[in-house]
Design an enzyme around this catalytic site. Structure first.
Site, short mmCIF file in Angstrom:
data_model
loop_
_atom_site.label_atom_id
_atom_site.label_comp_id
_atom_site.label_asym_id
_atom_site.label_seq_id
_atom_site.Cartn_x
_atom_site.Cartn_y
_atom_site.Cartn_z
N HIS A 163 0.89 -1.17 0.00
CA HIS A 163 0.00 0.00 0.00
C HIS A 163 0.93 1.22 0.00
O HIS A 163 1.25 1.76 1.06
CB HIS A 163 -0.89 0.03 1.24
N GLU A 258 4.59 -4.75 12.47
CA GLU A 258 3.36 -5.22 11.81
C GLU A 258 3.81 -6.09 10.65
O GLU A 258 4.27 -5.59 9.62
CB GLU A 258 2.53 -4.04 11.31
N CYS A 292 -1.77 -7.58 3.77
CA CYS A 292 -1.32 -8.45 4.86
C CYS A 292 -2.51 -9.24 5.40
O CYS A 292 -2.35 -10.34 5.90
CB CYS A 292 -0.68 -7.63 5.95
N GLU A 386 3.21 -17.36 3.78
CA GLU A 386 2.37 -16.32 3.19
C GLU A 386 2.59 -16.30 1.67
O GLU A 386 3.71 -16.13 1.21
CB GLU A 386 2.77 -14.97 3.78
P1 NAP Z 1 9.98 -6.27 3.32
O1 NAP Z 1 10.76 -6.91 2.26
O2 NAP Z 1 10.10 -6.78 4.71
O3 NAP Z 1 10.33 -4.70 3.25
C1 NAP Z 1 9.68 -3.78 4.09
C2 NAP Z 1 10.58 -2.58 4.33
O4 NAP Z 1 11.73 -2.98 5.09
C3 NAP Z 1 11.11 -1.96 3.04
O5 NAP Z 1 11.11 -0.55 3.19
C4 NAP Z 1 12.51 -2.51 2.98
O6 NAP Z 1 13.40 -1.70 2.27
C5 NAP Z 1 12.90 -2.49 4.45
N1 NAP Z 1 14.05 -3.33 4.81
C6 NAP Z 1 14.58 -4.38 4.11
N2 NAP Z 1 15.62 -4.90 4.80
C7 NAP Z 1 15.75 -4.17 5.93
C8 NAP Z 1 16.65 -4.22 7.04
N3 NAP Z 1 17.62 -5.13 7.11
N4 NAP Z 1 16.48 -3.33 8.04
C9 NAP Z 1 15.50 -2.40 7.98
N5 NAP Z 1 14.63 -2.30 6.95
C10 NAP Z 1 14.75 -3.18 5.94
O7 NAP Z 1 8.38 -6.32 2.99
P2 NAP Z 1 7.68 -6.04 1.62
O8 NAP Z 1 7.97 -7.20 0.72
O9 NAP Z 1 7.93 -4.67 1.17
O10 NAP Z 1 6.12 -6.08 2.07
C11 NAP Z 1 5.33 -7.21 2.09
C12 NAP Z 1 5.20 -7.76 3.48
O11 NAP Z 1 4.66 -6.77 4.36
C13 NAP Z 1 4.22 -8.93 3.54
O12 NAP Z 1 4.76 -9.94 4.36
C14 NAP Z 1 2.98 -8.32 4.19
O13 NAP Z 1 2.15 -9.24 4.85
C15 NAP Z 1 3.61 -7.35 5.15
N6 NAP Z 1 2.64 -6.33 5.57
C16 NAP Z 1 2.17 -6.35 6.85
C17 NAP Z 1 1.21 -5.44 7.25
C18 NAP Z 1 0.66 -5.43 8.65
O14 NAP Z 1 0.06 -4.42 9.03
N7 NAP Z 1 0.83 -6.48 9.43
C19 NAP Z 1 0.73 -4.50 6.34
C20 NAP Z 1 1.24 -4.50 5.04
C21 NAP Z 1 2.20 -5.43 4.66
P3 NAP Z 1 13.79 -2.02 0.75
O15 NAP Z 1 12.52 -1.87 -0.04
O16 NAP Z 1 14.79 -0.97 0.45
O17 NAP Z 1 14.33 -3.41 0.71
#
Ligand code: NAP
Length: 484
Positions: A163, A258, A292, A386
């Site tokens: 989002h 989250e 999510c 997931e």
């Molecule tokens: P992600 O790969 O975990 O990335 C999320 C954020 O973390 C990005 O800004 C990423 O930066 C950053 N990041 C990566 N490595 C990091 C590190 N070592 N230290 C600090 N930050 C770091 O997640 P995504 O693929 O973008 O999103 C999908 C996931 O989010 C799914 O699992 C979904 O279920 C979850 N989600 C959860 C919720 C909730 O409320 N529970 C809501 C929405 C989504 P980069 O992009 O630069 O790698």
């Protein structure tokens, strides 16, 4: 065509933008291209930040500046809401261009962001202070104890791609309402919308030290921000893997996690069939299944499974997928080819283990057809982990005990939905499902933007978000007492 207004005007637009340290554009040591997941055309370039910019952002936030009154916070959030409203279509087109989400979903997301800003503005005006009289026990005294809420000195907000606007505004707006400066690190997959929101907040009068937005190599930007002892809170939304890594490295500070989900929709034998079919389709396919709280497992009572499945396949067939910019497209792409290939792989694995694809199952680049899969084994990877995309695996159960056990047999605990008109069933599910939310006759993702939201188990630490709870996270309660 180059464009510096963060606005997609046609399918040749390439936006050139940058990070900001306290309102100052970062010239950048490197540039990152941003591509449209549907046709892989370049839609933007972001000048990246470095370690030096991280230091400057921390210092700017902590050196402070104007301290905002509650009314000023309200005004800034309200003005941002109005600016967003005026540029709704520009924001929606930007979301679609960098995420591949269907334009109708992108418009829906701008509506949600509108509500977040509105609720945060309203909350900025409220004081939740408490007063305790101390002369209420034989051990008491003639005093009163009061509470006030104070902003934390500095928050770091890290957001995911799924989002691109709403996840960002769900962190920044409550932080502003609390009076807390934020350094935002949005997803590198969807940076353009986050940067446009940042510019809109500056335009609305947010003092620059209150917000910086930084993107750059993880070991130069995100990781140092997480570890820095001057940061008081890290608010992270994203995957379980990164969330747990942050939990290990964050040190002595507040942390909000989250994380991922694997939400069930449980269809009982008494369910209203139209409702069940509609909720299963909306829950599985909205936002290309990249929520999510998306339905990741459809658990159906074995007595009604055949009838449900037949109607569900028909309904799923109406979720047309294709060019995300097309007004008629319901399901756009997932975030990139790699994510789509993973989905293809888990479907193939489930089929090898005995599952049957009833609809969809094909992909072209990042475009994955809404896919209905029957006879899904309880332990296949698709339903154990997931699967972040438009997959709808159907599993059966024999009675409510089995349904509860199956729903809870996962490492995740974000949310759940139950379709039933039986009050005893509904109450048992509310009490026995191990998830942060239980929605009866609704999708697992149902919420309003100010209600408490968040998961347990691998989905989170049980610390809620939602505008009101997030304001509490970004602040602390000071207690003082006086003779009375
Ligand atoms: P992600 O790969 O975990 O990335 C999320 C954020 O973390 C990005 O800004 C990423 O930066 C950053 N990041 C990566 N490595 C990091 C590190 N070592 N230290 C600090 N930050 C770091 O997640 P995504 O693929 O973008 O999103 C999908 C996931 O989010 C799914 O699992 C979904 O279920 C979850 N989600 C959860 C919720 C909730 O409320 N529970 C809501 C929405 C989504 P980069 O992009 O630069 O790698």
């Amino acid at each position: 065509m180059k464009n510096t207004e963060n606005k997609i005007t046609d399918d040749k637009t390439v936006i050139q933008t940058c990070c900001y340290v306290a309102g100052n554009p970062v010239k950048g040591t490197g540039e990152m291209p941003v591509f449209h997941p549907y046709d892989n055309r370049q839609v933007g370039t972001v000048a990246l930040a470095s370690g030096k910019d991280v230091e400057a952002a921390i210092r700017s936030a902590l050196s402070g500046g104007q301290v905002l009154s509650r009314y000023e916070r309200y005004e800034i959030l309200e003005k941002t809401r109005k600016l967003l409203e005026a540029q709704k279509e520009d924001f929606a087109r930007l979301i679609t261009a960098e995420s591949g989400l269907a334009i109708r979903e992108a418009r829906y997301e701008t509506n949600r962001a509108h509500d977040v800003l509105m609720f945060a503005a309203m909350e900025a005006l409220k004081d939740d202070g408490q007063i305790f009289s101390c002369d209420i026990s034989p051990n008491g005294k003639s005093r009163k104890i009061f509470t006030i809420r104070e902003p934390l000195p500095l928050a770091v907000a890290i957001t995911p791609f799924n989002h691109p606007l709403n996840q960002v505004v769900h962190k920044i707006a409550p932080a502003i309402a609390a009076g807390t400066p934020v350094i935002l690190k949005p997803s590198e997959k969807t940076p353009l919308t986050a940067i446009k929101l940042t510019e809109t907040l500056y335009e609305a009068g947010l003092p620059p030290h209150m917000l910086s937005v930084l993107l750059g190599p993880t070991d130069e930007v995100a990781e140092p921000l997480v570890k820095d002892h001057r940061v008081s809170i890290v608010s992270f939304t994203g995957s379980v893997a990164v969330g747990k890594k942050i939990a290990e490295t964050v040190g002595y500070k507040k942390v909000v996690l989250e994380l991922g989900g694997n939400s069930p929709l449980i269809v009982m034998e008494d369910a209203h069939m139209d409702t069940a079919v509609k909720l299963a389709a909306e829950g599985s396919f909205r936002n290309s299944g990249q929520r999510c709280t998306a339905v990741k497992r459809i658990l159906v009572h074995e007595k009604i499974k055949d009838g449900f499945t037949e109607r569900f396949v028909q309904k799923a067939g109406t979720y047309t997928c294709g060019d995300p910019s097309d007004e008629n497209t319901v399901v756009g792409t997932v975030i990139d080819d790699t994510a789509a290939a993973y989905l293809e792989e888990v479907v193939g694995k489930a089929v090898a283990e005995g599952a049957e694809v009833l609809l969809g199952g094909n992909r072209r680049g990042a475009l994955v057809e809404p896919t209905v899969i029957d006879k899904v084994p309880r332990n296949t990877r698709m339903v154990v982990q997931e699967s972040f995309g438009p997959l709808a695996p159907i599993l059966t159960f024999k009675d409510i005990d089995d349904a509860v056990a199956l729903a809870n047999a996962t490492d995740f605990g974000l949310s759940s939905g139950v379709v039933t008109n039986n009050m005893e069933y509904a109450l048992r599910f509310v009490k026995e499902l191990r998830t942060g939310t239980v929605n009866i006759n609704e999708v697992p993702g149902y919420r309003i933007e100010s209600s408490p939201f968040g998961g347990i188990k691998d989905s989170g630490l049980g610390i809620k978000e939602g505008v009101i709870e997030a304001i509490k996270c970004f602040s602390f309660v000071k207690t003082f007492s006086m003779p009375w």
